[in-house]
Design a protein around this motif. Structure first.
Motif, PDB file in Angstrom:
ATOM      1  N   THR A 246       0.848  -1.194   0.000  1.00 50.81           N
ATOM      2  CA  THR A 246       0.000   0.000   0.000  1.00 50.81           C
ATOM      3  C   THR A 246       0.889   1.250   0.000  1.00 50.81           C
ATOM      4  OG1 THR A 246      -0.020  -0.081   2.398  1.00 50.81           O
ATOM      5  CG2 THR A 246      -1.873  -1.099   1.266  1.00 50.81           C
ATOM      6  N   GLU A 247       0.310   2.341  -0.449  1.00 50.86           N
ATOM      7  CA  GLU A 247       1.031   3.618  -0.527  1.00 50.86           C
ATOM      8  C   GLU A 247       1.714   3.963   0.785  1.00 50.86           C
ATOM      9  OE1 GLU A 247       1.571   5.930  -2.961  1.00 50.86           O
ATOM     10  OE2 GLU A 247       0.815   4.411  -4.370  1.00 50.86           O
ATOM     11  N   LYS A 248       1.042   3.586   1.869  1.00 45.72           N
ATOM     12  CA  LYS A 248       1.550   3.951   3.182  1.00 45.72           C
ATOM     13  C   LYS A 248       2.801   3.147   3.535  1.00 45.72           C
ATOM     14  CE  LYS A 248       0.120   3.363   7.710  1.00 45.72           C
ATOM     15  NZ  LYS A 248      -0.866   2.556   8.401  1.00 45.72           N
ATOM     16  N   TRP A 249       2.800   1.871   3.156  1.00 47.24           N
ATOM     17  CA  TRP A 249       3.886   0.986   3.577  1.00 47.24           C
ATOM     18  C   TRP A 249       5.079   1.014   2.643  1.00 47.24           C
ATOM     19  CZ3 TRP A 249       4.632  -1.040   8.154  1.00 47.24           C
ATOM     20  CH2 TRP A 249       3.538  -1.138   9.007  1.00 47.24           C
ATOM     21  N   ARG A 250       4.827   1.281   1.367  1.00 41.23           N
ATOM     22  CA  ARG A 250       5.884   1.124   0.375  1.00 41.23           C
ATOM     23  C   ARG A 250       7.162   1.907   0.690  1.00 41.23           C
ATOM     24  NH1 ARG A 250       4.019   2.476  -5.260  1.00 41.23           N
ATOM     25  NH2 ARG A 250       2.563   0.807  -4.815  1.00 41.23           N
ATOM     26  N   PRO A 251       7.060   3.229   1.017  1.00 39.37           N
ATOM     27  CA  PRO A 251       8.311   3.954   1.293  1.00 39.37           C
ATOM     28  C   PRO A 251       9.112   3.343   2.441  1.00 39.37           C
ATOM     29  CG  PRO A 251       6.448   5.456   1.231  1.00 39.37           C
ATOM     30  CD  PRO A 251       5.888   4.098   1.115  1.00 39.37           C
ATOM     31  N   TRP A 252       8.384   2.830   3.438  1.00 38.92           N
ATOM     32  CA  TRP A 252       9.098   2.272   4.594  1.00 38.92           C
ATOM     33  C   TRP A 252       9.762   0.954   4.261  1.00 38.92           C
ATOM     34  CZ3 TRP A 252      10.201   5.617   8.019  1.00 38.92           C
ATOM     35  CH2 TRP A 252       9.345   6.712   8.215  1.00 38.92           C
ATOM     36  N   LEU A 253       9.068   0.167   3.457  1.00 38.53           N
ATOM     37  CA  LEU A 253       9.650  -1.102   3.016  1.00 38.53           C
ATOM     38  C   LEU A 253      10.892  -0.836   2.168  1.00 38.53           C
ATOM     39  CD1 LEU A 253       8.589  -3.812   3.750  1.00 38.53           C
ATOM     40  CD2 LEU A 253       7.385  -3.938   1.574  1.00 38.53           C
ATOM     41  N   LEU A 254      10.761   0.163   1.288  1.00 34.78           N
ATOM     42  CA  LEU A 254      11.876   0.537   0.417  1.00 34.78           C
ATOM     43  C   LEU A 254      13.053   1.015   1.255  1.00 34.78           C
ATOM     44  CD1 LEU A 254      12.407   0.626  -2.569  1.00 34.78           C
ATOM     45  CD2 LEU A 254      11.505   2.934  -2.658  1.00 34.78           C
ATOM     46  N   LEU A 255      12.752   1.820   2.247  1.00 34.11           N
ATOM     47  CA  LEU A 255      13.793   2.314   3.148  1.00 34.11           C
ATOM     48  C   LEU A 255      14.451   1.143   3.878  1.00 34.11           C
ATOM     49  CD1 LEU A 255      15.105   4.862   4.392  1.00 34.11           C
ATOM     50  CD2 LEU A 255      13.402   4.722   6.192  1.00 34.11           C
ATOM     51  N   GLY A 256      13.619   0.176   4.271  1.00 34.13           N
ATOM     52  CA  GLY A 256      14.137  -1.003   4.969  1.00 34.13           C
ATOM     53  C   GLY A 256      15.149  -1.767   4.130  1.00 34.13           C
ATOM     54  N   ILE A 257      14.907  -1.829   2.806  1.00 34.90           N
ATOM     55  CA  ILE A 257      15.835  -2.530   1.921  1.00 34.90           C
ATOM     56  C   ILE A 257      17.068  -1.665   1.645  1.00 34.90           C
ATOM     57  CG2 ILE A 257      16.091  -3.567  -0.379  1.00 34.90           C
ATOM     58  CD1 ILE A 257      14.205  -5.159   1.341  1.00 34.90           C
TER      59      ILE A 257
END
Lengths: 280, 302
Positions: free
Chosen positions: B99-110
Motif C-alpha cells: 500500500t502507498e503507506k507501507w511502500r516507502p518504509w519497506l523501500l527504506l528497509g531494503i
C-alpha cells in the motif's frame, strides 16, 4: 490496522498473503539481525562478543580515545566532504553536457564517463596505485593535503553516479521553460540558475548523498591509494578486524551506522520518501 | 526536443564539458592505460618495470592455476546472483503491491543496509557466523531441543552439539556476498515491476490463469529487462569482490580480486597483476556485450 483488516483479499493484494509477509520479514531479519546484534553487543561488558555480561559504554570511551581511529574517521569524513562537493559539480556538468549537446564521439564519451561505475573496484584501485606511483605523488604533505590522492580517486568513481542520477532527472525537464526565460530576457546564466538548477535540485541531493556514502564506504580503492601514513576509517577498521578483534570495532561501527541513519533521515526530510528510489 | 549542436554555442558547451572531460582523461583514462601498459611489461630489478611488449604475463595468467580461480570466481558470482534473484524477486513483488503507506518504509528497509558501510556489514555477519555466534547458538538450541524431545519419547538423546565451522569457507563467501549484494538486486527488479501495467495481471487472472502461471507467463517476461539489469548489477560487483572473500573466506576461497591484490601488495609483481586486472575488465566487457545483444535478438523475433 492492516493486520486485523478482515475484508477479503483482492487478487493483486499479494502483500496480504501469509507467505509473502513471512518472506519479506525473513529477508528483513536476515538484513538487520547482524547489524542489530553488532549494535547491542557494542554495549556488552565482555571481551568475547556473544555472551551478555552487563551494560557498559567503556568501549565507546576506548574507541573515542583511540587517536588513530578518531583520526581515521576525521580523514574519511573530510575526504567524503571534498569528494562529494567536487563530484556534484563535475557530475552535474557532465549530465548537462550529455543531455543538452550533440557533439562528435558522443557515444564514446558517454560510455567512458560511465565506465568507472562498472570497472571493478580492484582494477580502479590498482590503476590509482600505478598512477600515483608513476607521477611520484608526494606522501609527506601536511593535512589535509595528504588526503589529495585519495580524494582524487574518490571523485573519479563518485561523479559518474551523480551524472547518472542528475541525467535521469534532466530527462523530465521541459526545455521550453528555459527558452521562455531567455525570451523574457534572462541571460544564459540566469536561465540556468533560476530555471534549470531548481529542477535539478532533488537529483543533486540524491547524488550528493550517494557520493558521500560511496566515498565513506570505500575500502579497496583507498587501500591502494593511501600512503603509509594516511589512514581512513574503513582501512583502520579492516586492520582491526583482520588482526585483533576487539569490542572497540563494535562501538566504532555503531557510531558509523548511526551516522548513516541520521544522514538518511536528513536526506529524506530534504527530498521526501517518494524520491527514495531515485537515489539508488 | 532535439539536442543542441555543440557548435551552435561553443562557449556554453566548453563551460560544462571541459572539467568532466579533462577529469576523465587525466584521472581515469591515463591511469587505466598505465595498467594496460604495465600488463605488457616485465620486472627489471626490484622496483623498475620495463615496457617490453611481452605477452608473458598473459601467458602466465591463462595457466590452469589462475584460470581455475577465474572460473571459480565466476561460478561463485553466478551462484550469488541466482540466490539474490530468488530471494529478491518476492521482495520486489511485495514492494510493488504494498500500500502507498507501507511502500516507502519497506523501500527504506531494503535501502538502509545498502547505505551502511560494506566493511561494517561484513564484520557484523562475521560476528553472527563465528563459532560462538548466534547462527551456531540457534542451531545448537534446535539440536538440544530435538535431543530433549527424543529422550522425552524414550529414545537415545542426540550427541552433544558441536559448533560447525560457518566462517572461512566457500559457503561463508557465498552467504556474505548474498548479504551485501541483495539490495543491488531488489531495486532494479522493483523499478521494473513497478512500471508494469497491472491490468495485464488482472486480465490474466480473470481469464482463468492461476497466480503461478500468471507470474511465469506474464510478470516474468514483462519484467525481463529489470531482471537482466538486476543480474548484471549483482553479477559484476560480485565477480570483482575483494573484501568479503578476503575476510570471510579461507585460503581456499580466494577470488580473482584477492589474487590481483596479492600481486600488487605482497608478491610485488605489478605487470602480472596488471594483466590479471585487464583480464577481469575484459570479462566485464564480454558480460555487458552479451547482455546488450540479447534484447535486440528478442526484438527481431517479435
Amino acid at each position: 490496522m492492516a493486520l486485523f483488516n478482515r475484508t477479503p483479499r483482492a487478487p493483486l493484494e499479494y502483500t496480504r498473503t501469509l507467505w509473502m509477509r513471512s518472506w519479506v520479514t525473513g529477508v528483513l531479519v536476515f538484513l538487520y539481525a547482524p547489524l542489530v546484534v553488532l549494535m547491542i553487543f557494542s554495549f556488552n561488558d565482555s571481551k568475547r562478543n556473544v555472551v551478555w555480561r552487563g551494560f557498559t559504554t567503556k568501549y565507546y570511551e576506548k574507541a573515542l580515545s583511540n587517536d588513530t581511529l578518531v583520526e581515521a574517521l576525521i580523514n574519511s569524513l573530510t575526504i567524503a566532504a571534498f569528494a562529494t562537493l567536487a563530484s556534484l559539480v563535475i557530475g552535474a556538468m557532465a549530465a548537462i553536457m550529455l543531455w543538452r549537446f550533440r557533439f562528435p564521439f558522443k557515444g564514446a564519451v558517454d560510455g567512458t564517463i560511465s565506465l568507472p561505475i562498472i570497472v571493478p573496484e580492484i582494477c580502479l584501485g590498482v590503476a590509482m596505485l600505478i598512477f600515483f606511483a608513476w607521477i611520484e605523488w608526494p606522501n609527506d604533505l601536511i593535512w589535509p593535503l595528504n588526503l589529495g590522492a585519495i580524494t582524487i580517486a574518490h571523485i573519479t568513481f563518485c561523479f559518474p553516479f551523480v551524472t547518472m542520477v542528475v541525467r535521469s532527472r534532466l530527462a523530465s525537464f521541459n526545455k521550453e521553460e528555459e527558452e521562455a526565460a531567455k525570451d523574457l530576457g534572462a541571460s544564459e546564466w540566469q536561465a540556468f540558475r533560476d530555471v534549470l538548477l531548481p529542477h535539478m535540485r532533488p537529483s543533486l541531493v540524491a547524488g550528493a548523498l550517494l557520493a558521500f556514502t560511496l566515498s565513506l564506504d570505500d575500502f579497496v580503492i583507498t587501500f591502494f591509494t593511501s600512503g603509509p601514513d594516511t589512514i581512513t576509517f574503513p582501512v583502520k577498521v579492516y586492520s582491526m578486524v583482520r588482526f585483533s578483534v576487539t569490542p572497540e570495532v563494535n562501538a566504532a561501527s555503531t557510531l558509523l551506522i548511526i551516522l548513516t541513519v541520521v544522514l538518511t533521515a536528513v536526506a529524506l526530510r530534504l527530498q521526501g520518501t517518494k524520491n527514495l528510489a531515485v537515489s539508488h | 526536443m532535439a539536442e543542441q549542436d555543440w557548435q551552435a554555442d561553443k562557449k556554453a558547451f566548453w563551460a560544462v564539458s571541459a572539467t568532466p572531460l579533462l577529469w576523465t582523461l587525466l584521472f581515469f583514462l591515463v591511469p587505466m592505460s598505465f595498467v594496460w601498459l604495465y600488463s605488457f611489461g616485465s620486472n627489471v630489478g626490484l622496483t623498475d618495470i620495463e615496457f617490453s611488449g611481452t605477452l608473458d604475463n598473459y601467458k602466465r595468467a591463462i595457466q590452469w592455476l589462475y584460470l581455475s580461480i577465474f572460473v571459480k570466481s565466476f561460478g561463485v558470482a553466478a551462484l550469488v546472483t541466482v540466490i539474490c534473484l530468488i530471494i529478491g524477486f518476492p521482495v520486489a513483488m511485495a514492494l510493488t503491491f504494498a500500500t502507498e503507506k507501507w511502500r516507502p518504509w519497506l523501500l527504506l528497509g531494503i535501502m538502509l543496509p545498502f547505505w551502511t558501510n560494506l566493511l561494517i556489514r561484513t564484520y557484523a555477519l562475521m560476528i553472527m557466523l563465528g563459532s560462538n555466534g548466534y547462527a551456531n547458538r540457534t542451531m545448537g538450541w534446535f539440536w538440544d531441543s530435538a535431543s530433549w524431545m527424543k529422550s522425552l519419547v524414550g529414545l537415545q538423546p542426540l550427541p552433544a552439539w558441536e559448533p560447525i565451522q560457518l566462517l572461512y569457507n566457500n559457503t561463508a563467501v557465498v552467504l556474505g556476498l548474498v548479504y551485501v549484494h541483495l539490495p543491488f538486486m531488489v531495486l532494479p527488479l522493483y523499478s521494473a515491476l513497478d512500471r508494469l501495467d497491472k491490468s495485464l495481471i488482472e486480465a490474466s487472472l480473470d481469464l482463468g490463469a492461476g497466480h503461478l502461471r500468471t507470474l511465469l507467463r506474464i510478470v516474468v517476461p514483462l519484467a525481463m529487462p529489470g531482471i537482466i539489469a538486476g543480474i548484471m548489477i549483482t553479477l559484476i560487483p560480485a565477480l570483482g569482490a575483494y573484501l568479503t572473500p578476503d575476510l570471510m573466506g579461507g585460503t581456499e576461497s580466494q577470488m580473482i580480486a584477492n589474487v590481483i591484490e596479492r600481486q600488487f601488495k605482497r608478491a610485488n609483481d605489478w605487470p602480472f597483476g596488471a594483466a590479471l586486472s585487464f583480464l577481469l575488465i575484459y570479462a566485464m566487457f564480454i558480460l555487458i556485450a552479451v547482455q546488450s545483444i540479447k534484447p535486440k535478438k528478442r526484438g527481431e523475433a517479435a
